[in-house]
Design an enzyme around this catalytic site. Structure first.
Site, short mmCIF file in Angstrom:
data_model
loop_
_atom_site.label_atom_id
_atom_site.label_comp_id
_atom_site.label_asym_id
_atom_site.label_seq_id
_atom_site.Cartn_x
_atom_site.Cartn_y
_atom_site.Cartn_z
N ALA A 258 0.84 -1.21 0.00
CA ALA A 258 0.00 0.00 0.00
C ALA A 258 0.87 1.26 0.00
O ALA A 258 0.56 2.24 -0.68
CB ALA A 258 -0.94 -0.01 1.20
N ALA B 117 2.05 1.76 -3.50
CA ALA B 117 0.96 2.27 -4.34
C ALA B 117 0.72 3.75 -4.07
O ALA B 117 0.58 4.55 -5.01
CB ALA B 117 -0.32 1.46 -4.10
N GLU B 118 0.67 4.13 -2.81
CA GLU B 118 0.42 5.53 -2.47
C GLU B 118 1.58 6.42 -2.90
O GLU B 118 1.38 7.54 -3.36
CB GLU B 118 0.14 5.71 -0.98
CG GLU B 118 -0.19 7.14 -0.64
CD GLU B 118 -1.03 7.32 0.60
OE1 GLU B 118 -1.14 8.47 1.05
OE2 GLU B 118 -1.57 6.32 1.12
N THR B 119 2.78 5.92 -2.80
CA THR B 119 3.96 6.68 -3.21
C THR B 119 3.88 7.03 -4.69
O THR B 119 4.05 8.19 -5.08
CB THR B 119 5.24 5.86 -2.93
OG1 THR B 119 5.37 5.70 -1.51
CG2 THR B 119 6.47 6.52 -3.50
N SER C 232 0.75 9.33 -5.54
CA SER C 232 0.94 10.71 -5.10
C SER C 232 1.96 11.44 -5.98
O SER C 232 1.74 12.57 -6.40
CB SER C 232 1.42 10.76 -3.66
OG SER C 232 0.41 10.35 -2.79
#
Length: 138
Positions: free
Chosen positions: A57, A60-62, A65
């Site tokens: 996760a 994925a967020e890295t 963003s």
């Protein structure tokens, strides 16, 4: 700015962050995508020796963003993630995973990304959707 310089600039921003801790590195960029990789080792395992969903996760967020930064005025705006939904399809014990963010919606105030995580053999590991909000710098 050329692709290599752009990736180098993004990777330089990872110093002293979670991305550095997890060894996340941006490796490819295009008009409609951004890809980062993360090694799978005991450093990112859960107690059963598999890739931790939280590490996946974070990857994925890295990438979701960071990708939004291409669509904003970085001098006057910044991005915050406001929602992440992730489905884990397959486990992974070693090797490398690659997360590729592709834009679904690019609005003035929100961006929606689909992030696909595959391994070095192109096996699907996880799929995520991420929403970012565009905020004004003060």
């Amino acid at each position: 700015m050329d692709t290599e310089s752009l990736l180098a600039a993004f990777n330089a921003r990872n110093k002293n962050t979670l991305m550095e801790t997890l060894d996340i590195e941006y490796v490819a960029i295009g008009d409609d995508f951004l890809t980062a990789k993360m090694p799978v080792s005991p450093k990112v395992h859960q107690p059963y020796g598999q890739l931790h969903g939280g590490a996946t996760a974070a990857l994925a967020e890295t990438v979701g963003s960071a990708a939004s930064n291409f669509f904003i005025d970085n001098k006057n705006q910044f991005i915050n993630g406001i929602q992440l939904s992730i489905n884990h399809i397959k486990s992974k014990r070693e090797g490398t995973v690659f997360a590729t963010a592709k834009n679904i919606h690019k609005g003035k105030s929100t961006h929606l990304w689909e992030v696909t995580i595959v391994d070095e053999n192109d096996n699907l590991i996880s799929v995520a959707k991420m929403t970012n909000i565009v905020l004004a710098r003060k």
